[in-house]
Design an enzyme around this catalytic site. Structure first.
Site, short mmCIF file in Angstrom:
data_model
loop_
_atom_site.label_atom_id
_atom_site.label_comp_id
_atom_site.label_asym_id
_atom_site.label_seq_id
_atom_site.Cartn_x
_atom_site.Cartn_y
_atom_site.Cartn_z
N THR A 160 9.48 2.93 -1.79
CA THR A 160 10.49 3.66 -2.55
C THR A 160 11.79 3.74 -1.76
OG1 THR A 160 8.80 4.87 -3.73
CG2 THR A 160 10.99 5.88 -3.68
N LEU A 179 0.84 -1.19 0.00
CA LEU A 179 0.00 0.00 0.00
C LEU A 179 0.88 1.24 0.00
CD1 LEU A 179 -2.56 -1.32 2.62
CD2 LEU A 179 -3.03 -0.82 0.20
N ARG A 235 3.81 7.88 -14.17
CA ARG A 235 2.45 8.41 -14.04
C ARG A 235 2.45 9.94 -14.06
NH1 ARG A 235 0.84 10.40 -9.61
NH2 ARG A 235 1.98 9.02 -8.19
N TYR A 257 54.77 7.22 -3.84
CA TYR A 257 54.20 7.13 -5.20
C TYR A 257 55.30 7.36 -6.24
CZ TYR A 257 49.54 7.01 -3.17
OH TYR A 257 48.42 6.64 -2.47
N HIS A 276 41.02 3.93 7.13
CA HIS A 276 42.06 4.42 6.22
C HIS A 276 41.43 4.95 4.93
CE1 HIS A 276 44.94 2.19 8.78
NE2 HIS A 276 43.87 1.42 8.95
N GLU A 292 43.85 -0.98 5.74
CA GLU A 292 44.02 -0.24 4.48
C GLU A 292 44.22 -1.19 3.30
OE1 GLU A 292 43.24 1.83 2.66
OE2 GLU A 292 44.47 3.63 2.73
N LEU A 335 5.38 12.61 5.67
CA LEU A 335 6.63 12.75 4.89
C LEU A 335 6.33 12.76 3.39
CD1 LEU A 335 9.42 10.42 6.38
CD2 LEU A 335 9.62 12.84 5.81
N HIS A 388 42.57 7.67 10.38
CA HIS A 388 43.46 7.76 11.54
C HIS A 388 44.15 9.12 11.51
CE1 HIS A 388 46.63 7.32 8.58
NE2 HIS A 388 45.86 6.38 8.03
N ASN A 394 52.58 8.73 6.57
CA ASN A 394 51.96 9.85 5.85
C ASN A 394 52.98 10.97 5.69
OD1 ASN A 394 48.74 9.52 7.52
ND2 ASN A 394 49.35 8.81 5.49
N TYR A 441 52.46 1.45 -12.13
CA TYR A 441 52.00 2.83 -11.95
C TYR A 441 51.02 3.18 -13.07
CZ TYR A 441 52.29 7.83 -10.97
OH TYR A 441 51.98 9.12 -10.65
N ARG A 455 4.20 2.75 2.67
CA ARG A 455 4.79 1.61 3.38
C ARG A 455 6.31 1.58 3.21
NH1 ARG A 455 -0.48 2.02 4.52
NH2 ARG A 455 -1.16 0.27 5.82
N GLY A 456 6.88 2.63 2.71
CA GLY A 456 8.35 2.70 2.59
C GLY A 456 8.89 1.92 1.40
O1 F6P Z 1 48.64 7.40 1.53
C1 F6P Z 1 47.84 6.92 2.54
C2 F6P Z 1 47.10 5.68 2.10
O2 F6P Z 1 46.22 5.29 3.11
C3 F6P Z 1 48.00 4.49 1.71
O3 F6P Z 1 48.38 3.69 2.78
C4 F6P Z 1 47.16 3.77 0.69
O4 F6P Z 1 47.91 2.90 -0.13
C5 F6P Z 1 46.57 4.94 -0.05
O5 F6P Z 1 46.34 5.94 0.90
C6 F6P Z 1 45.28 4.64 -0.76
O6 F6P Z 1 44.97 5.72 -1.62
P1 F6P Z 1 45.18 5.57 -3.20
O7 F6P Z 1 44.31 4.44 -3.59
O8 F6P Z 1 44.74 6.90 -3.76
O9 F6P Z 1 46.62 5.28 -3.49
#
Ligand code: F6P
Length: 724
Positions: free
Chosen positions: A328, A322, A354, A613, A668, A602, A444, A530, A536, A624, A325-326
């Protein structure tokens, strides 16, 4: 110890945390104490020394706030036997002195010499000082009062009293309340406003292509066209023509096959079958024809394709129920979940059809069961939506969510006939007997639905909607046929129940499992990375480093924030990964259970773990480049892809859906991108580049109104590693 005065003239104070670790102390029946200059460590009189509190089998701790009028703090450790506290063994070497005015962490050993066979006992000590603003001080003070056994005995009360006195003197007392709102920053991706879920559903392509729409349709501006011809149920059921006049593709629909790509992600590729016409095929994903799925999802899809009946490869979830009823809401939620898992899923809302064809201003009369014109008009738009859905499935779509009341058996028969040989239908009926919930839903609906956009009298809108509902109730026939799932009173506090009939297969099983865990109890989910880690700072990916000083500071700020934000909650839990930087960030949070999840670790960077990188670019150029081309599917050799991460996060999502209390997730970057994409309903292709800054809390509010987001930036992120 000197008062640390900041540039804003506010006298900050020092929070001192002292830890001592030594497995031998327990065996020897000794307890560590602290003694030193007044008032923190009592005095240089050993009989007034402060005992440290045992925090774990071999760890003792003591923490305090140093009041602002003290210049220096010199201290030493001493050991006393549990049984005879008048005996003391003093730490060797010079006095220790805490430096003033800056955050510092000192790790040093303390040596104790015994005159018997015990010899020398060496203990690891960690002394951490942190300059506190009144903001931090208030939170840590409140935490002491509410959650903790006093961690500093004896002098503790004096210290805290002195601190509070000094706050009052400085006029900070009123400013002790944390003003969380001042940390809010704009949300880049998701408005904080609620969007009516039906508006986000598929656009009625058959109506839009043929130019059929009502004269008050605001979407296309087309005038007064209508579908001519037979609008009976059989007409739609037997029609082989697609709604836009195209013939259904004569060949069997596209079949995916599994190809092994060695190190990289397993992928699906389409067979190069000459008979298959690709001309009218559209795909949503960038990598055409490749279900963005991994692991279990991919394996399940392959198994279904190899062993299941042909029509089972496509699934239609047909909502039944009906109004109010949520349906959608449930349909939107299911769509989001399935898309996130990598299934091509679309939500077709018959109401949208419609409105386009008959306008937004139909009164309740339109829905009367004996108004044959109205019934036909509604069947007609339902059939058009179904035709669109089936066409889309033939073009590669996997799961169609068909959202309408479908509340009579004849309507459902029509849909089943249309779907015969093309897809499997599962009815999903939402039943609600709770008057409170219904009343809220109705209001609603009148607030949000475009059906009432032009109704200026809200109560008149509610009356009209109730009348519409009454007409539906008269003809409503609950589902008893075919495969079905009934969600009964799932949104009222009691938990409700789920009834299932004739459900089998991988995906239907998953859908049932998801639904059984969903509810609408409003609660916040707080997501944060974190604090800044040492890796980092060095720009290294992966690893398991601990926090930098800035990261440690964030952990404290986060604790203050959480304490304030969740102050009115009866309970909550803190989830971390199993990596140090996440656990350490959670460390200062007190009063809530903490749970470590391996699934929150992570993304595993495999052979690239620990590199910057730039090093990846230089030493592994092909990796890469591959990652740059397809970051979602790229799997680090001996590591993971983002799709792998999504797979392992599925139980986390289910558990987050199931929880009724707030949850704080400290994880992470890559993992939070995946979790966030689920809540924010972001396409998988965008997921690997979603911005999740350090030192910012993303609050997701789940509830009847859908998902809303707020972001709190607690500190600047000094370092942010740029991904590839
Ligand atoms: O640089 C921090 C971090 O958490 C890495 O440990 C991890 O590999 C990376 O970010 C993930 O981000 P991206 O997928 O953009 O490399």
């Amino acid at each position: 110890m000197a008062t640390a005065a900041s540039s804003d003239g506010i006298s900050h104070q020092l929070f001192v945390s002292i830890k001592l670790e030594c497995p031998r102390l327990g065996e020897l029946g000794l307890v560590p104490y602290l003694f030193g200059s007044h008032p923190v460590a009592g005095s240089w009189d050993p009989s007034k020394a402060l005992p440290m509190e045992q925090e774990a089998a071999s760890v003792w701790g003591l923490s305090c706030v140093v009041p602002s009028h003290h210049e220096t703090l010199d201290f030493k450790f001493l050991l006393k036997p549990k049984v005879n506290i008048s005996q003391c063994i003093f730490e060797e070497g010079p006095d220790r002195s805490l430096s003033c005015g800056r955050n510092e962490v000192e790790i040093r050993n303390a040596l104790f010499k015994f005159n018997d066979e015990t010899g020398v006992v060496e203990c690891k000590t960690l002394v951490e000082t942190e300059i506190l603003s009144p903001f931090d001080l208030a939170a840590s003070w409140k935490a002491h009062q509410e959650h903790l056994q006093p961690r500093v005995h004896g002098a503790h009360n004096d210290i805290m009293n002195a601190a509070s006195e000094s706050r009052a003197k400085n006029g900070f007392a009123s400013g002790l309340e944390l003003d969380l709102e001042k940390y809010i920053v704009p949300t880049p991706n998701m408005g904080s406003g609620v969007v009516y879920a039906a508006n986000l559903t598929e656009n009625p392509r058959s109506l839009l292509h043929t130019g059929i729409s009502s004269n008050n349709d605001t979407t296309t501006g087309n005038l007064h066209n209508s579908i001519k011809g037979d609008t009976s149920l059989n007409h739609y059921a037997s029609s082989k023509k697609l709604a836009d006049g195209r013939n259904a593709p004569p060949h069997e629909e596209q079949r995916a096959v599994f190809v092994d790509r060695g190190v990289g992600s397993p992928k699906f590729a389409r067979p190069t079958n000459e008979n298959i016409s690709m001309s009218n095929i559209k795909f949503d994903s960038k990598a055409k024809g490749m279900p963005a799925a991994e692991g279990a999802v991919a394996a399940g899809a392959v198994a279904d394709q190899m062993y299941g009946p042909k029509e089972d490869r496509k699934l239609a979830i047909v909502l039944v129920g009906l109004p109010a009823r949520g349906k959608t809401f449930t349909a939107a939620k299911l769509t989001r979940y399935l898309r996130w898992l990598g299934h091509e899923t679309k939500h077709f809302n018959v109401g949208k059809y419609r409105r386009l064809k008959h306008g937004i201003n139909q009164t309740a009369e339109f829905y009367r069961g004996d108004n044959m014109e109205g019934v036909e008009a509604r069947n007609e738009v339902a059939a058009l939506a179904m035709e669109d859905m089936l066409s889309w499935m033939q073009e590669g779509g996997q799961v169609g969510i068909f959202d309408a009341t479908n509340s009579t058996r004849s309507r459902r028969n029509m849909l089943m006939k249309m779907a015969e040989g093309k897809c499997k239908i599962i009815f999903l009926e939402t039943i609600c007997n709770d008057q409170h919930v219904l009343e809220r839903n109705m209001r609603l609906k009148v607030q949000q639905s475009p059906d009432y956009a032009e109704q200026t009298d809200f109560e008149a809108g509610v009356r009209d909607f109730k009348e519409r509902l009454a007409y539906y109730e008269k003809v409503y026939e609950p589902v008893e046929e075919g495969s079905y799932v009934k969600m009964i009173d799932m949104v009222s506090g009691g938990g409700g129940q789920l009834q299932i009939n004739n459900i089998s297969g991988y995906l239907p099983g998953r859908i049932v499992f998801f639904l059984v865990n969903c509810h609408l109890t409003p609660r916040p989910i707080l997501l944060t990375r974190h604090g800044e880690s040492l890796d980092n700072v060095r720009g290294r990916i992966g690893g398991d480093s601990s926090l930098s000083e800035v990261g440690l500071l964030y952990s404290r700020k986060l604790a203050s924030f959480i304490e304030k934000r969740l102050a009115s909650e009866r309970t909550a839990s803190i989830w971390t990964s199993t990596l140090q930087r996440s656990i350490l960030t959670a460390h200062p949070i007190i009063g809530f259970p903490k749970i470590q999840w391996r699934a929150l670790d992570e993304i595993n960077a495999g052979i690239c773990d620990g590199m910057t990188y730039d090093e990846v670019k230089k030493n592994k150029p092909e990796e890469y480049e591959s990652r740059g081309k397809d970051k979602l599917r790229y799997r680090y050799p001996r590591g993971e892809s983002y799709l792998d991460v999504i797979q392992r996060l599925e139980p986390v999502i289910i558990e987050l859906e199931r929880q009724r209390a707030p949850v704080v997730v400290i994880s992470h970057q890559a993992v939070l991108r995946a979790l966030y994409a689920y809540f924010a309903d972001r396409p998988l292709e965008e997921l690997p580049n979603i911005e999740i800054p350090l030192h910012t809390v993303i609050e997701i509010q789940m509830g009847v109104a859908g998902v809303q987001e707020k972001r709190y930036k607690l500190m600047d992120a000094v370092n942010s590693t740029a991904g590839i």
